[in-house]
Design a protein around this motif. Structure first.
Motif, mmCIF file in Angstrom:
data_model
loop_
_atom_site.group_PDB
_atom_site.id
_atom_site.type_symbol
_atom_site.label_atom_id
_atom_site.label_comp_id
_atom_site.label_asym_id
_atom_site.label_seq_id
_atom_site.Cartn_x
_atom_site.Cartn_y
_atom_site.Cartn_z
ATOM 1 N N GLN A 149 0.830 -1.204 0.000
ATOM 2 C CA GLN A 149 0.000 0.000 0.000
ATOM 3 C C GLN A 149 0.870 1.262 0.000
ATOM 4 O OE1 GLN A 149 -3.066 -0.304 3.052
ATOM 5 N NE2 GLN A 149 -3.290 -2.497 2.648
ATOM 6 N N PHE A 150 1.655 1.408 -1.070
ATOM 7 C CA PHE A 150 2.414 2.633 -1.251
ATOM 8 C C PHE A 150 1.456 3.827 -1.306
ATOM 9 C CE2 PHE A 150 5.338 -0.478 -3.249
ATOM 10 C CZ PHE A 150 6.496 -0.188 -2.536
ATOM 11 N N GLU A 151 1.964 4.968 -0.884
ATOM 12 C CA GLU A 151 1.138 6.175 -0.898
ATOM 13 C C GLU A 151 0.634 6.495 -2.301
ATOM 14 O OE1 GLU A 151 1.475 10.581 1.115
ATOM 15 O OE2 GLU A 151 3.290 9.726 0.210
ATOM 16 N N TRP A 152 1.474 6.305 -3.300
ATOM 17 C CA TRP A 152 1.141 6.731 -4.659
ATOM 18 C C TRP A 152 0.072 5.881 -5.323
ATOM 19 C CZ3 TRP A 152 2.298 2.922 -8.204
ATOM 20 C CH2 TRP A 152 3.266 1.984 -7.833
ATOM 21 N N GLN A 246 21.550 17.682 10.045
ATOM 22 C CA GLN A 246 20.500 17.455 9.060
ATOM 23 C C GLN A 246 20.685 16.077 8.447
ATOM 24 O OE1 GLN A 246 18.096 19.707 8.638
ATOM 25 N NE2 GLN A 246 16.936 18.457 7.195
ATOM 26 N N TRP A 247 19.614 15.284 8.420
ATOM 27 C CA TRP A 247 19.677 13.922 7.911
ATOM 28 C C TRP A 247 18.728 13.753 6.732
ATOM 29 C CZ3 TRP A 247 22.377 9.578 9.892
ATOM 30 C CH2 TRP A 247 23.163 9.853 11.008
ATOM 31 N N GLN A 248 19.220 13.079 5.696
ATOM 32 C CA GLN A 248 18.368 12.640 4.597
ATOM 33 C C GLN A 248 17.936 11.213 4.876
ATOM 34 O OE1 GLN A 248 16.951 14.068 1.873
ATOM 35 N NE2 GLN A 248 15.965 12.084 1.616
ATOM 36 N N LEU A 249 16.634 10.969 4.876
ATOM 37 C CA LEU A 249 16.088 9.655 5.201
ATOM 38 C C LEU A 249 15.487 9.026 3.955
ATOM 39 C CD1 LEU A 249 14.242 10.581 8.525
ATOM 40 C CD2 LEU A 249 16.585 9.757 8.248
ATOM 41 N N ASN A 250 15.970 7.857 3.593
ATOM 42 C CA ASN A 250 15.425 7.091 2.476
ATOM 43 C C ASN A 250 14.963 5.729 2.974
ATOM 44 O OD1 ASN A 250 16.034 9.127 0.580
ATOM 45 N ND2 ASN A 250 18.129 8.396 0.403
ATOM 46 N N GLN A 251 14.189 5.062 2.157
ATOM 47 C CA GLN A 251 13.634 3.774 2.543
ATOM 48 C C GLN A 251 14.106 2.675 1.596
ATOM 49 O OE1 GLN A 251 11.767 3.817 5.238
ATOM 50 N NE2 GLN A 251 10.904 5.877 5.387
ATOM 51 N N TRP A 252 14.414 1.525 2.161
ATOM 52 C CA TRP A 252 14.503 0.297 1.375
ATOM 53 C C TRP A 252 13.371 -0.597 1.853
ATOM 54 C CZ3 TRP A 252 16.103 -4.734 3.439
ATOM 55 C CH2 TRP A 252 15.934 -5.754 2.491
ATOM 56 N N THR A 259 13.226 4.598 -2.098
ATOM 57 C CA THR A 259 12.609 5.917 -2.251
ATOM 58 C C THR A 259 13.705 6.946 -2.481
ATOM 59 O OG1 THR A 259 12.662 6.276 0.144
ATOM 60 C CG2 THR A 259 10.648 5.343 -0.785
ATOM 61 N N PRO A 260 13.730 7.599 -3.642
ATOM 62 C CA PRO A 260 14.749 8.614 -3.902
ATOM 63 C C PRO A 260 14.492 9.872 -3.084
ATOM 64 C CG PRO A 260 13.163 8.572 -5.688
ATOM 65 C CD PRO A 260 12.807 7.430 -4.772
ATOM 66 N N LYS A 261 15.501 10.717 -3.025
ATOM 67 C CA LYS A 261 15.388 11.981 -2.308
ATOM 68 C C LYS A 261 14.250 12.814 -2.886
ATOM 69 C CE LYS A 261 18.153 16.081 -1.149
ATOM 70 N NZ LYS A 261 19.475 16.719 -1.307
ATOM 71 N N PRO A 262 13.401 13.437 -2.032
ATOM 72 C CA PRO A 262 12.303 14.262 -2.551
ATOM 73 C C PRO A 262 12.818 15.364 -3.467
ATOM 74 C CG PRO A 262 12.012 13.853 -0.206
ATOM 75 C CD PRO A 262 13.384 13.347 -0.564
ATOM 76 N N GLU A 263 12.024 15.661 -4.493
ATOM 77 C CA GLU A 263 12.363 16.731 -5.408
ATOM 78 C C GLU A 263 11.709 18.025 -4.937
ATOM 79 O OE1 GLU A 263 12.417 15.414 -9.685
ATOM 80 O OE2 GLU A 263 11.243 13.772 -8.849
ATOM 81 N N GLY A 264 11.936 19.097 -5.693
ATOM 82 C CA GLY A 264 11.335 20.375 -5.347
ATOM 83 C C GLY A 264 9.827 20.370 -5.485
ATOM 84 N N GLU A 265 9.175 21.366 -4.888
ATOM 85 C CA GLU A 265 7.720 21.551 -4.965
ATOM 86 C C GLU A 265 6.953 20.389 -4.339
ATOM 87 O OE1 GLU A 265 6.714 24.453 -5.947
ATOM 88 O OE2 GLU A 265 8.752 25.026 -6.548
ATOM 89 N N GLY A 266 7.578 19.690 -3.408
ATOM 90 C CA GLY A 266 6.868 18.632 -2.688
ATOM 91 C C GLY A 266 6.708 17.333 -3.445
ATOM 92 N N ALA A 402 2.394 -1.530 5.786
ATOM 93 C CA ALA A 402 3.705 -1.043 6.223
ATOM 94 C C ALA A 402 4.444 -0.289 5.120
ATOM 95 C CB ALA A 402 4.555 -2.215 6.709
ATOM 96 N N TYR A 403 3.986 -0.394 3.862
ATOM 97 C CA TYR A 403 4.680 0.228 2.746
ATOM 98 C C TYR A 403 4.288 1.692 2.534
ATOM 99 C CZ TYR A 403 6.684 -4.225 1.358
ATOM 100 O OH TYR A 403 7.420 -5.392 1.341
ATOM 101 N N ASN A 404 3.407 2.203 3.351
ATOM 102 C CA ASN A 404 2.949 3.586 3.208
ATOM 103 C C ASN A 404 3.918 4.538 3.924
ATOM 104 O OD1 ASN A 404 1.488 5.866 2.673
ATOM 105 N ND2 ASN A 404 -0.266 5.335 3.944
ATOM 106 N N VAL A 405 5.148 4.654 3.369
ATOM 107 C CA VAL A 405 6.196 5.489 3.952
ATOM 108 C C VAL A 405 6.838 6.327 2.859
ATOM 109 C CG1 VAL A 405 6.681 3.937 5.881
ATOM 110 C CG2 VAL A 405 7.890 3.613 3.714
ATOM 111 N N ARG A 406 7.582 7.359 3.273
ATOM 112 C CA ARG A 406 8.205 8.295 2.333
ATOM 113 C C ARG A 406 9.688 8.458 2.640
ATOM 114 N NH1 ARG A 406 4.441 13.703 3.040
ATOM 115 N NH2 ARG A 406 2.437 12.877 2.274
ATOM 116 N N ALA A 407 10.403 9.018 1.665
ATOM 117 C CA ALA A 407 11.695 9.626 1.939
ATOM 118 C C ALA A 407 11.441 10.989 2.569
ATOM 119 C CB ALA A 407 12.499 9.777 0.650
ATOM 120 N N ALA A 408 12.408 11.480 3.338
ATOM 121 C CA ALA A 408 12.204 12.753 4.026
ATOM 122 C C ALA A 408 13.548 13.299 4.494
ATOM 123 C CB ALA A 408 11.266 12.571 5.217
ATOM 124 N N SER A 409 13.527 14.520 4.986
ATOM 125 C CA SER A 409 14.665 15.117 5.674
ATOM 126 C C SER A 409 14.240 15.436 7.091
ATOM 127 C CB SER A 409 15.120 16.404 4.964
ATOM 128 O OG SER A 409 15.587 16.123 3.665
#
Length: 422
Positions: A149-152, A246-252, A259-266, A402-409
C-alpha cells in the motif's frame, strides 16, 4: 564482502532459486496499465524473474498474465489473437482464458478436445491493476500476499507520473545504488559547476578526489539504519560537530523498492528494481505529489528525461544512453572526465552501476562503515530466502500497510538516533 556462494544466493532470481522463490512470494510490478489499456487489445510480452510472460485484457476487461509459451508447442502467445474473452495461439488455434483454461480447440476432434481441455492448462499467474501498474503474483497457488500500500497507488492518476526502463545489470546493483545514493550526490557535486561543462570539470574532479581540504570543510558522511517491518530506514548526514545535524532519510522496502530523495515543490518518488533475469532489471519509476495533480511542466520535464525518468529510445524501454552507444558520452576534450557528459545525477548512477558488470563479484569488494545499509539489506534478503526454504513465509509480503512510507529530511540533535524517527 560476500562469499561467492552468498553472491549467487542474493543475485540469482530464476525459477526454483532461493531468491527467486522469495520474490515470487510478493506482488511484483509486471506492466504499466497503459500497456494493456483496451479490452481485446494487443497482448504485451515481458520477461520477469527469468520467465517470459504475456499480459492481455480480455473482452470483459479482466486481466490475464500467462506463461508466454503455448503449452501445445511453445509458440509465443504475445503474437496471439485477443478475442471474445480469450487469447488464441496463432499457430495451433488453442484459446486460453485469463486463468489459463483452454476454452476452444477448433482443429481437434470434439471428444478428444473435451478431454484435453480438462487435462491441459496454460501456466497462469494472478493479476491486479492498481495505481497505474499491473501487478502479478507468481508464488504457489495455495499462498497469498498483500499488495503493498504505497502512498502513490491510491492517489488520483493525475497526481503521479510512471515510467519504466531497462538497466543492464543485476537488480541488486541498482537496488544498492538506490540505498547508497549520497556517494553519487558527492561525485556529482564535484563533476558539475554552474553551468555544467565538460571542459571545466577535469581539474575540479582531480582536486576534489586528491586534495586535502581544511578539516572544517571536509565532508564526513555518517550513515545509520533502523530495521523496520518493511525493510530499512536509511539515514545519511554529512554534518559533524554541531548540536544538530541534518539527515536525509530514504527507505529500502522488501524486496526491491527504494525511495529517492524528494524533489522540489513537494514531489516524492518510488523506484522498483524488478529483476528481468539475473543480468537485467526493469526499473519502474514513480514521481507523485500527495496533495495535488502534477503540473504540465512537471510532467513535460520528466517526459524529457529529467529526474529519475531517463529518455528512452523511441518505441522501446531501452534508455537512450546505454552500453551499446557508450552512453553518448563525449570524449573530445583531452583530460576532461567523460562522465561530465551525463548531466542527470540519476542517469550517472545507472551508468556506474552498469559499469560494474552484469553481476558484480562481491567477494572482491572492500566495504567501509558507511556501507552499513547495503550490508544490512543483503543480510535481510539472504535470511528471508533461507527462512523461506525452511518453511517461514516473509512477513513483509503480508503487511501491505507497512509500505505507506516516504523519503524525508529531518534534524536530529546530539545523542539522538534514527530510533527517535517515527
Amino acid at each position: 564482502m560476500l562469499t561467492p556462494e552468498e553472491n549467487k544466493l542474493v543475485t540469482q532470481i530464476g525459477p526454483e532459486t532461493p531468491m527467486g522463490d522469495l520474490f515470487r512470494r510478493f506482488w511484483v510490478p509486471a506492466f504499466l496499465s497503459r500497456e494493456l489499456a483496451e479490452p481485446d487489445g494487443t497482448p504485451a510480452r515481458t520477461r520477469l524473474l527469468g520467465e517470459h510472460i504475456v499480459g492481455f485484457r480480455d473482452t470483459s476487461g479482466r486481466l490475464g498474465i500467462l506463461e508466454a509459451a503455448c503449452p501445445h508447442r511453445g509458440v509465443d502467445l504475445s503474437y496471439g489473437i485477443n478475442e471474445e474473452n480469450g487469447l488464441r495461439c496463432p499457430r495451433c488455434g488453442w484459446k486460453f482464458d485469463v486463468e489459463g483454461t483452454i476454452v476452444d480447440m477448433p482443429l481437434e476432434p470434439e471428444e478428444e478436445a473435451q478431454q484435453m481441455m480438462k487435462d491441459i492448462r496454460a501456466v497462469a499467474y494472478r493479476a491486479r491493476e492498481w495505481g497505474g501498474v499491473i501487478w502479478t503474483y507468481m508464488g504457489p497457488a495455495g499462498e497469498s500476499a498483500e499488495l503493498p500500500q504505497f502512498e502513490w497507488v491510491e492517489l488520483p492518476a493525475e497526481n503521479r507520473f510512471i515510467t519504466k526502463y531497462v538497466q543492464e545489470c543485476n537488480y541488486l546493483q541498482g537496488l544498492e545504488g538506490g540505498i547508497d545514493s549520497t556517494r553519487i550526490a558527492y561525485l556529482y557535486d564535484m563533476l558539475f559547476g554552474d553551468p555544467p561543462s565538460v571542459e571545466t570539470t577535469a581539474d575540479r574532479l582531480v582536486q576534489g578526489l586528491q586534495s586535502e581540504p581544511a578539516e572544517a570543510e571536509k565532508p564526513i558522511q555518517t550513515v545509520a539504519i533502523k530495521t523496520t517491518d518493511y525493510g530499512l530506514l536509511v539515514g545519511a548526514s554529512t554534518e559533524q560537530g554541531r548540536d544538530q545535524s541534518q539527515w536525509q532519510l530514504n527507505q529500502w522496502l522488501m524486496p526491491f523498492y527504494t525511495t529517492p530523495k524528494p524533489e522540489g515543490e513537494g514531489l516524492l518518488g518510488c523506484l522498483a528494481w524488478v529483476p528481468v533475469d539475473d543480468r537485467n532489471t526493469m526499473v519502474f519509476a514513480i514521481t507523485y505529489h500527495p496533495d495535488r495533480p502534477l503540473t504540465e511542466d512537471e510532467v513535460s520535464e520528466r517526459r524529457a528525461g529529467h529526474g529519475f525518468h531517463p529518455t528512452l529510445e523511441e518505441g522501446t524501454y531501452k534508455r537512450a544512453r546505454n552500453k551499446e552507444n557508450d552512453y553518448l558520452i563525449e570524449r573530445k576534450t583531452s583530460g576532461a572526465n567523460p562522465l561530465a557528459s551525463i548531466s542527470n545525477q540519476f542517469e550517472l548512477a545507472l551508468v556506474l552501476e552498469e559499469s560494474m558488470g552484469a553481476i558484480v563479484d562481491r567477494s572482491k569488494e572492500q566495504l567501509d562503515e558507511n556501507d552499513i545499509a547495503v550490508v544490512a539489506a543483503r543480510k535481510m534478503l539472504m535470511k528471508a530466502a533461507i527462512d523461506l526454504r525452511e518453511g517461514t513465509e516473509p512477513a513483509a509480503a503480508h503487511m501491505g500497510h507497512a509500505y505507506n512510507v516516504r523519503a524525508a529530511s529531518t534534524t536530529l540533535g546530539k545523542g539522538e538516533t534514527l530510533e527517535n524517527v517515527e
